[in-house]
Motif scaffolding. Structure first.
Motif, PDB file in Angstrom:
ATOM      1  N   GLN A  23      -1.417  18.562  44.701  1.00  0.00           N
ATOM      2  CA  GLN A  23      -2.157  18.030  45.913  1.00  0.00           C
ATOM      3  C   GLN A  23      -1.122  16.965  46.327  1.00  0.00           C
ATOM      4  O   GLN A  23      -0.534  16.116  45.674  1.00  0.00           O
ATOM      5  CB  GLN A  23      -3.428  17.293  45.424  1.00  0.00           C
ATOM      6  CG  GLN A  23      -4.572  18.333  45.216  1.00  0.00           C
ATOM      7  CD  GLN A  23      -4.943  19.148  46.340  1.00  0.00           C
ATOM      8  OE1 GLN A  23      -4.836  18.835  47.455  1.00  0.00           O
ATOM      9  NE2 GLN A  23      -5.338  20.176  45.804  1.00  0.00           N
ATOM     10  N   PHE A  24      -0.774  17.058  47.514  1.00  0.00           N
ATOM     11  CA  PHE A  24       0.166  16.250  48.160  1.00  0.00           C
ATOM     12  C   PHE A  24      -0.557  15.076  48.799  1.00  0.00           C
ATOM     13  O   PHE A  24      -1.776  15.461  49.701  1.00  0.00           O
ATOM     14  CB  PHE A  24       0.891  16.641  49.276  1.00  0.00           C
ATOM     15  CG  PHE A  24       1.906  16.232  50.019  1.00  0.00           C
ATOM     16  CD1 PHE A  24       2.979  15.460  49.450  1.00  0.00           C
ATOM     17  CD2 PHE A  24       2.106  16.257  51.331  1.00  0.00           C
ATOM     18  CE1 PHE A  24       3.600  14.434  50.022  1.00  0.00           C
ATOM     19  CE2 PHE A  24       2.839  15.534  52.152  1.00  0.00           C
ATOM     20  CZ  PHE A  24       3.548  14.583  51.495  1.00  0.00           C
ATOM     21  N   ASP A  25      -0.526  13.863  48.480  1.00  0.00           N
ATOM     22  CA  ASP A  25      -1.070  12.840  48.966  1.00  0.00           C
ATOM     23  C   ASP A  25      -0.499  12.278  50.446  1.00  0.00           C
ATOM     24  O   ASP A  25       0.274  11.032  50.257  1.00  0.00           O
ATOM     25  CB  ASP A  25      -1.346  11.606  48.162  1.00  0.00           C
ATOM     26  CG  ASP A  25      -2.296  10.496  48.669  1.00  0.00           C
ATOM     27  OD1 ASP A  25      -2.990  10.511  49.547  1.00  0.00           O
ATOM     28  OD2 ASP A  25      -2.583   9.569  47.545  1.00  0.00           O
ATOM     29  N   ILE A  26      -0.936  12.833  51.376  1.00  0.00           N
ATOM     30  CA  ILE A  26      -0.284  12.477  52.833  1.00  0.00           C
ATOM     31  C   ILE A  26      -0.746  11.085  53.125  1.00  0.00           C
ATOM     32  O   ILE A  26      -0.057  10.235  53.798  1.00  0.00           O
ATOM     33  CB  ILE A  26      -0.555  13.462  53.951  1.00  0.00           C
ATOM     34  CG1 ILE A  26       0.417  13.161  55.128  1.00  0.00           C
ATOM     35  CG2 ILE A  26      -1.847  13.746  54.283  1.00  0.00           C
ATOM     36  CD1 ILE A  26       1.799  13.450  54.822  1.00  0.00           C
ATOM     37  N   LEU A  29       1.451   8.364  51.609  1.00  0.00           N
ATOM     38  CA  LEU A  29       2.648   8.214  52.354  1.00  0.00           C
ATOM     39  C   LEU A  29       2.782   7.503  53.963  1.00  0.00           C
ATOM     40  O   LEU A  29       3.299   6.478  53.889  1.00  0.00           O
ATOM     41  CB  LEU A  29       3.335   9.547  52.362  1.00  0.00           C
ATOM     42  CG  LEU A  29       4.543   9.808  53.334  1.00  0.00           C
ATOM     43  CD1 LEU A  29       5.562   9.185  52.701  1.00  0.00           C
ATOM     44  CD2 LEU A  29       4.964  11.339  53.718  1.00  0.00           C
ATOM     45  N   VAL A  59       3.877  11.104  61.005  1.00  0.00           N
ATOM     46  CA  VAL A  59       3.797  11.086  59.637  1.00  0.00           C
ATOM     47  C   VAL A  59       2.841   9.971  59.299  1.00  0.00           C
ATOM     48  O   VAL A  59       2.053   9.939  58.419  1.00  0.00           O
ATOM     49  CB  VAL A  59       5.101  11.062  58.664  1.00  0.00           C
ATOM     50  CG1 VAL A  59       5.005  10.778  57.298  1.00  0.00           C
ATOM     51  CG2 VAL A  59       5.751  12.371  58.921  1.00  0.00           C
ATOM     52  N   GLY A  62      -0.674  10.822  59.663  1.00  0.00           N
ATOM     53  CA  GLY A  62      -1.181  11.973  58.601  1.00  0.00           C
ATOM     54  C   GLY A  62      -0.665  13.255  58.901  1.00  0.00           C
ATOM     55  O   GLY A  62      -1.134  14.123  58.021  1.00  0.00           O
ATOM     56  N   ALA A  63       0.492  13.420  59.713  1.00  0.00           N
ATOM     57  CA  ALA A  63       0.957  14.812  59.820  1.00  0.00           C
ATOM     58  C   ALA A  63       2.010  14.937  58.506  1.00  0.00           C
ATOM     59  O   ALA A  63       2.509  14.195  58.081  1.00  0.00           O
ATOM     60  CB  ALA A  63       1.582  15.167  60.884  1.00  0.00           C
ATOM     61  N   GLN A  64       1.957  16.364  57.973  1.00  0.00           N
ATOM     62  CA  GLN A  64       2.986  16.644  56.726  1.00  0.00           C
ATOM     63  C   GLN A  64       4.457  16.696  57.231  1.00  0.00           C
ATOM     64  O   GLN A  64       4.603  17.504  58.157  1.00  0.00           O
ATOM     65  CB  GLN A  64       2.411  17.768  56.111  1.00  0.00           C
ATOM     66  CG  GLN A  64       3.024  18.008  54.859  1.00  0.00           C
ATOM     67  CD  GLN A  64       2.266  19.016  53.912  1.00  0.00           C
ATOM     68  OE1 GLN A  64       1.062  19.053  54.142  1.00  0.00           O
ATOM     69  NE2 GLN A  64       3.107  19.649  53.257  1.00  0.00           N
ATOM     70  N   PRO A  65       5.319  15.968  56.908  1.00  0.00           N
ATOM     71  CA  PRO A  65       6.648  16.048  57.077  1.00  0.00           C
ATOM     72  C   PRO A  65       7.406  17.543  56.343  1.00  0.00           C
ATOM     73  O   PRO A  65       6.783  17.978  55.465  1.00  0.00           O
ATOM     74  CB  PRO A  65       7.331  15.019  56.582  1.00  0.00           C
ATOM     75  CG  PRO A  65       6.619  14.411  55.301  1.00  0.00           C
ATOM     76  CD  PRO A  65       4.985  14.892  55.662  1.00  0.00           C
ATOM     77  N   ASP A  66       8.383  17.819  57.127  1.00  0.00           N
ATOM     78  CA  ASP A  66       9.331  18.909  56.302  1.00  0.00           C
ATOM     79  C   ASP A  66      10.121  18.181  55.259  1.00  0.00           C
ATOM     80  O   ASP A  66      10.042  17.142  55.000  1.00  0.00           O
ATOM     81  CB  ASP A  66      10.045  19.629  57.377  1.00  0.00           C
ATOM     82  CG  ASP A  66      11.224  18.599  57.819  1.00  0.00           C
ATOM     83  OD1 ASP A  66      11.664  17.543  57.071  1.00  0.00           O
ATOM     84  OD2 ASP A  66      11.506  18.655  59.020  1.00  0.00           O
ATOM     85  N   PHE A  70      10.677  14.301  54.391  1.00  0.00           N
ATOM     86  CA  PHE A  70       9.999  13.773  53.477  1.00  0.00           C
ATOM     87  C   PHE A  70      10.879  12.989  52.461  1.00  0.00           C
ATOM     88  O   PHE A  70      10.782  11.919  51.944  1.00  0.00           O
ATOM     89  CB  PHE A  70       9.160  14.910  52.383  1.00  0.00           C
ATOM     90  CG  PHE A  70       8.469  14.248  51.155  1.00  0.00           C
ATOM     91  CD1 PHE A  70       7.431  13.332  51.374  1.00  0.00           C
ATOM     92  CD2 PHE A  70       8.710  14.799  50.225  1.00  0.00           C
ATOM     93  CE1 PHE A  70       6.780  13.003  50.282  1.00  0.00           C
ATOM     94  CE2 PHE A  70       8.203  14.412  48.890  1.00  0.00           C
ATOM     95  CZ  PHE A  70       7.211  13.489  48.978  1.00  0.00           C
TER      96      PHE A  70
END
Length: 177
Positions: A23-26, A29, A59, A62-66, A70
């Motif tokens: 799981q990626f914790d955006i 970040l 980001v 809460g948007a996921q970066p490339d 990242f």
């Protein structure tokens, strides 16, 4: 009647083994970016981090970066990228179930043949597998004060604790505890 090969469960490759998904914790970040940015404007922080103003804004929201963004943001934050990944729960598959799954996936075996071999494997496993013995003793003690005890007391205490441990193990084996 034996189950058909197509009815047997196969391991879920996304949640088992070395390829388990993380799981990626955006949210973490975004929180760290806001904290690191502090009194800087979004434009100043984006320039320092080497990303665009709009990317940093997204980001933080809460948007996921490339991947490239990242890694730049992690470098700017001074944290390893692994900090934002947590492993998901993985389902443990026994070695016996893995072997049986492989048998049923073998194109050279019919479903009936795979079931027969599986049955023999299960019977052998049940007959030969030993019950797992607990790795830790039933009684454990650490004597930090042993150096300040009266002479002979640590030795006598160790003997007493050993006798207690032996009796506890006997009771566990006999099913009385």
């Amino acid at each position: 009647m034996s189950p058909d090969r197509s009815q047997l469960p196969l391991p879920d490759l996304e949640t088992s083994g070395p390829d388990a998904v993380e799981q990626f914790d955006i949210a973490e970040l975004g929180r760290l970016l806001k904290e690191r940015r502090g009194p800087l404007s979004l434009r100043q922080a984006a320039a320092e981090a080497g990303v665009s103003f709009s990317t940093l804004t997204r980001v933080e929201a809460g948007a996921q970066p490339d991947l490239a963004t990242f890694t730049r943001l992690c470098a700017w934050l001074g944290v390893p990228p692994s900090r934002f990944f947590t492993p998901t729960v993985t389902r443990q598959i026994s070695p016996l179930d893995q072997a049986i799954t492989h048998l049923h996936a073998d194109p050279r075996l019919t479903g009936d043949a795979a079931n027969k071999i599986s049955s023999v494997l299960r019977d052998l496993y049940d007959a030969l597998a030993k019950e797992a013995v607990p790795a830790t003793p039933a009684l454990a003690c650490h004597l930090r004060a042993a150096s300040v005890l009266r002479p002979g007391v640590p030795r006598r205490l160790a003997g007493l604790l050993t006798d207690m441990n032996t009796e506890l193990e006997r009771l566990v084996e006999a099913g009385e505890l």
